[in-house]
Motif scaffolding. Structure first.
Motif, PDB file in Angstrom:
ATOM      1  N   HIS A 118       0.843  -1.190   0.000  1.00 24.86           N
ATOM      2  CA  HIS A 118       0.000   0.000   0.000  1.00 24.86           C
ATOM      3  C   HIS A 118       0.883   1.247   0.000  1.00 24.86           C
ATOM      4  CE1 HIS A 118      -2.941   2.990   1.291  1.00 24.86           C
ATOM      5  NE2 HIS A 118      -3.890   2.110   1.024  1.00 24.86           N
ATOM      6  N   PRO A 119       0.496   2.294  -0.727  1.00 26.52           N
ATOM      7  CA  PRO A 119       1.305   3.517  -0.788  1.00 26.52           C
ATOM      8  C   PRO A 119       1.555   4.165   0.570  1.00 26.52           C
ATOM      9  CG  PRO A 119      -0.377   3.526  -2.492  1.00 26.52           C
ATOM     10  CD  PRO A 119      -0.676   2.358  -1.610  1.00 26.52           C
ATOM     11  N   ALA A 120       0.677   3.896   1.544  1.00 30.29           N
ATOM     12  CA  ALA A 120       0.824   4.537   2.859  1.00 30.29           C
ATOM     13  C   ALA A 120       1.696   3.742   3.830  1.00 30.29           C
ATOM     14  CB  ALA A 120      -0.558   4.752   3.481  1.00 30.29           C
ATOM     15  N   THR A 121       2.195   2.591   3.414  1.00 31.07           N
ATOM     16  CA  THR A 121       2.946   1.711   4.322  1.00 31.07           C
ATOM     17  C   THR A 121       4.113   2.425   4.990  1.00 31.07           C
ATOM     18  OG1 THR A 121       2.368  -0.263   3.033  1.00 31.07           O
ATOM     19  CG2 THR A 121       4.291  -0.417   4.481  1.00 31.07           C
ATOM     20  N   LYS A 122       4.944   3.079   4.218  1.00 27.57           N
ATOM     21  CA  LYS A 122       6.143   3.720   4.765  1.00 27.57           C
ATOM     22  C   LYS A 122       5.786   4.922   5.640  1.00 27.57           C
ATOM     23  CE  LYS A 122       9.343   2.253   1.140  1.00 27.57           C
ATOM     24  NZ  LYS A 122      10.303   2.695   0.093  1.00 27.57           N
TER      25      LYS A 122
END
Length: 310
Positions: A193-197
């Protein structure tokens, strides 16, 4: 990687063992099973729910001493002093977030479950991630996301957060994940998911995780008994790099002298690697537990040194 952790600890039934991250009590329970009469287990967790949960699991110790401590493992040495515990035979640190915390929407650790943007491991104190994202400057947010998440799009994400909160306070994990996803342009075929980091970065900042790792290692390496072992399971590169560098400073290495001969250089006390490279989860465990794909297990033994494996 339960079996690998237990093997690395090389448990002495009469020894003193510390689990710095109780979580659901899996490691602690397995250690306790291997302790005999006179053995001691001390468990730490910042999450009071974990203490209560594990207390039920370990209530039948049968002659073995069990102490559960609600505190940050960064304060481990001081709390062990208070318990009258000196040298330790084994220390286990399973870093990161427990599955129990991830599964509870109310804890706010996961973008997969909508809930308040909390992310505190100890909900009795400290700033929440929601308070951080709604109050920090754009530059502060960019720095946090880049440093702790190693996110290349940190500036773009920080700008998007600031613009979004100007219209409406960011109150839920779904809101925050949506802002990050739009700022990065969606998944674009990627598995993660793009929000993981970004979520990782905010969690680490709110809980001051890297400072805690450094402090527990610094204060505990000198408390290990002769032949004692420190075993650390990490789940991302920042943690693993810090652990590797810390251990490496204590592993003696030989340096050639200009006048001839060699000298051994290391920080006291000396340690030696249990194995040359970190262990990783096998294919079967990765299939059962996708989170284990990023796991790295490092371990050292304290005492006299007989060769550099690094």
């Amino acid at each position: 990687m339960l079996n690998e952790c237990l093997k690395a600890l090389a448990i002495d039934p009469a020894g003193v063992y510390v689990d710095g991250t109780l979580g659901n009590g899996g490691h602690a329970g397995a250690i306790l099973e291997r302790l005999g009469e006179g053995g001691t287990l001390v468990g730490f967790d910042r999450d009071v729910d974990a203490i209560e949960r594990v207390s039920e699991k370990l209530k039948s110790a049968e002659g073995r001493r069990v102490e559960l401590v609600h505190d940050n493992y960064a304060n481990m040495a001081e709390r062990l002093d208070g318990l009258g515990i000196g040298k330790v035979n084994g220390l286990l640190l399973d870093l990161g977030v427990s599955s129990f915390q991830l599964d509870l929407a109310g804890r706010g650790f996961s973008f997969m479950r909508d809930g308040p943007v909390d992310m505190r491991m100890d909900q009795t104190q400290g700033q929440t991630a929601g308070e951080l994202v709604n109050a920090a400057s754009e530059q502060e947010l960019a720095d946090i996301i880049y440093r702790y998440g190693e996110e290349r799009a940190s500036r773009r994400i920080a700008r998007a957060i600031v613009e979004a909160r100007a219209k409406m306070e960011i109150g839920t994990t779904a809101q925050l994940a949506g802002i990050v996803e739009r700022a990065k342009g969606g998944r674009r075929g990627k598995k993660t998911h793009p929000a993981t980091k970004t979520f990782q970065a905010l969690r680490m900042a709110v809980n001051d995780e890297l400072a805690g790792i450094e402090q527990v290692l610094e204060t505990m390496v000198g408390r290990m008994a002769e032949g004692g072992r420190i075993v650390v399971l990490t789940f991302h590169s920042l943690e693993d790099r810090m652990v590797k560098q810390f251990f490496s400073r204590h592993v003696p290495r030989e340096e050639s002298l200009q006048q001839g001969g060699v000298r051994r250089i290391y920080e006291e006390p000396p340690v030696k690697w249990i194995w040359k490279r970190p262990l990783t989860a096998g294919n079967e465990e990765q299939a059962m537990n996708p989170r284990s794909r990023s796991a790295k297990l490092r371990a050292v033994e304290t005492g006299e040194y007989d060769g550099d494996k690094a």
